[in-house]
Design an enzyme around this catalytic site. Structure first.
Site, short mmCIF file in Angstrom:
data_model
loop_
_atom_site.label_atom_id
_atom_site.label_comp_id
_atom_site.label_asym_id
_atom_site.label_seq_id
_atom_site.Cartn_x
_atom_site.Cartn_y
_atom_site.Cartn_z
N ARG A 109 0.88 -1.18 0.00
CA ARG A 109 0.00 0.00 0.00
C ARG A 109 0.91 1.22 0.00
NH1 ARG A 109 -5.27 1.40 3.62
NH2 ARG A 109 -6.09 0.01 2.00
N HIS A 136 -7.27 0.41 -6.34
CA HIS A 136 -7.43 -0.43 -5.15
C HIS A 136 -8.08 -1.76 -5.58
CE1 HIS A 136 -7.59 -1.59 -1.09
NE2 HIS A 136 -8.51 -0.77 -0.60
N GLN A 139 -9.89 -4.23 -3.15
CA GLN A 139 -11.24 -3.80 -2.79
C GLN A 139 -12.20 -4.10 -3.93
OE1 GLN A 139 -12.11 -2.21 0.32
NE2 GLN A 139 -14.09 -2.88 -0.43
N ASP A 231 -17.50 6.96 -1.65
CA ASP A 231 -16.22 6.87 -0.94
C ASP A 231 -15.94 8.24 -0.33
OD1 ASP A 231 -13.77 5.91 0.00
OD2 ASP A 231 -12.74 6.23 -1.90
N CYS A 271 -16.30 1.16 0.52
CA CYS A 271 -15.10 0.39 0.87
C CYS A 271 -14.72 0.55 2.34
CB CYS A 271 -13.94 0.80 -0.04
SG CYS A 271 -13.40 2.51 0.16
N ARG A 299 -13.24 -8.83 1.76
CA ARG A 299 -11.81 -8.56 1.53
C ARG A 299 -11.00 -9.83 1.86
NH1 ARG A 299 -9.75 -3.39 1.51
NH2 ARG A 299 -7.84 -4.51 1.02
#
Ligand code: CP
Ligand code: NVA
Length: 312
Positions: A109, A136, A139, A231, A271, A299
Site C-alpha cells: 500500500r 485499489h 477492494q 467513498d 469500501c 476482503r
C-alpha cells in the site's frame, strides 16, 4: 479456467486480469468462502511467506491480509509506519531485489501508483497492490464478490459511483467494464476520474457489453441503479484539502433521497472507512440493503483466493 494461469502473476490494477480471469477469481473466492463456512479448512500455503508493506494507514487491508495468510497457512510479515521498508531512502529496485530473496509475495500500500509498478517490474515474486493513489484492486475483488453473492451475475447490472474520481472510482470503472456492468460515475466538476482510466474502461466495455458513463449529476447516475457506491471526499494523503472540498462535494452525499432513486432492491456499498454524515448518511449506511460489512468481510475471502492463485 486453469488455476495455473494465475501462478506468479501481479495484481496492480483490475485490468491486469482479462474479463474471464476476473470472473474466475471471484468464483474461486465465492467457492472458498462457502467451503470455509462448511468447515472445510484447507491451508495450501504452509511454509510460504508474504511481506505486507503499508505506507498509509489501514484497518481492513492489514487485518484481512494477515488473517488471509494465517488461514492459508502462510506467514505474514507486516511492515508499516516509519520503521518499515523504503524508510531509509533505499531504492524500489534494491528493496525488490532484497525482498524476493526472503518472501514469496509482496503486498504494498503506497502513494504513487508508479511505485507499485516499479516494484513489480523488479521483483521476481508476485506483487499485489493493496491501494495506491490511483487503484485499489483488492477492494474491487471484494466488491465484485459481494455483488455476485447478491445478484448472481454482473452483466447488465447498473453500477453507480457517486463522489470523488479517486482510486475507488478508477477501480470500479475497470471492474464494472470487465464484468459487463453499466458503470455511471457522478463526480463534481474538476474531480472526475482520470481520462486514461475512463478510456481504458470504455475500450474494455466495448468488448464485454458493459457501458461507462461519467456525469456531474448524482441523480442521473443513481437513477435505476442496482448498486450504489460512494467513498470518502478526501483520500489518504489529501487530508489538508478536506475542508476546501466539502462545498463541492455536499451535493454528492448519498442520503435516503438519492438512494431511493435506485432500483427497489438496490444495494449500497462503501469500501470504508466511512465518514458518516459526509459522503453517506446513517440512514443509508445502516439501511437493510447496505452490505458494507459483508463487503468488508469479503476482503478476506477475495484475498485468500488471490493469494492461493498467485502463489499456486
Ligand atoms: N477499504 C480499505 O482498504 O480499508 P483500510 O484502509 O482500512 O485498509
Ligand atoms: N479513497 C480512499 C479509499 C480508502 C480505502 C483512500 O484512498 O483513502
Amino acid at each position: 479456467m486453469n488455476n495455473e494461469l494465475f501462478k506468479g502473476r501481479d495484481l496492480l490494477a483490475m485490468d491486469d486480469f482479462s474479463p474471464e480471469e476476473l470472473v474466475h477469481v471471484v468464483g474461486v473466492a465465492e467457492a472458498q468462502k462457502r467451503m470455509w463456512a462448511t468447515g472445510v479448512k484447507k491451508a495450501p500455503l504452509v511454509g510460504r511467506t508474504v511481506a505486507i508493506i503499508l505506507q498509509k494507514p489501514s484497518l481492513r487491508t492489514r487485518v484481512s491480509f494477515e488473517v488471509a495468510c494465517l488461514r492459508l497457512g502462510a506467514s505474514p510479515i507486516i511492515m508499516s509506519g516509519p520503521d518499515g521498508a523504503f524508510s531509509r531512502g533505499e531504492t524500489i529496485h534494491d528493496t525488490a531485489k532484497v525482498l524476493e530473496r526472503y518472501v514469496d509475495a509482496i503486498v504494498l500500500r503506497t502513494y504513487a501508483h508508479a511505485t507499485v509498478v516499479e516494484l513489480a517490474a523488479h521483483a521476481s515474486v508476485p506483487v499485489i497492490n493493496a491501494l495506491t493513489d490511483d487503484h485499489h484492486p483488492c477492494q474491487g475483488l471484494a466488491d465484485l464478490l459481494t455483488i455476485q453473492e447478491r445478484f448472481g451475475r454482473f452483466a447488465g447490472l447498473r453500477f453507480a459511483y457517486v463522489g470523488d474520481g479517486n482510486n475507488m472510482a478508477n477501480t470500479y470503472l475497470l471492474a464494472g467494464a470487465l464484468t459487463g456492468m453499466h458503470v455511471s460515475v457522478a463526480s463534481p466538476q474538476g474531480f472526475e476520474p482520470s481520462a486514461d482510466v475512463v478510456a481504458r474502461a470504455t475500450s474494455i466495455a466495448e468488448r464485454t457489453g458493459g457501458r461507462v458513463t461519467v456525469v456531474n449529476d448524482p441523480a442521473i447516475a443513481v437513477a435505476g441503479a442496482n448498486v450504489v457506491v460512494t467513498d470518502t471526499w478526501a483520500s489518504m494523503g489529501q487530508e489538508a484539502e478536506h475542508d476546501a472540498r466539502v462545498a463541492a462535494f455536499e451535493p454528492y452525499r448519498v442520503d435516503e433521497a438519492l438512494f431511493s432513486k435506485a432500483e427497489p432492491d438496490a444495494i449500497f456499498l462503501h469500501c470504508l472507512p466511512a465518514h458518516r454524515g459526509e459522503e453517506v448518511t446513517d440512514g443509508v449506511i445502516d439501511h437493510p440493503r447496505s452490505l458494507v460489512f459483508d463487503e468488508a468481510e469479503n476482503r478476506l475471502h477475495a484475498q485468500k483466493a488471490l493469494l492461493s492463485l498467485v502463489l499456486g
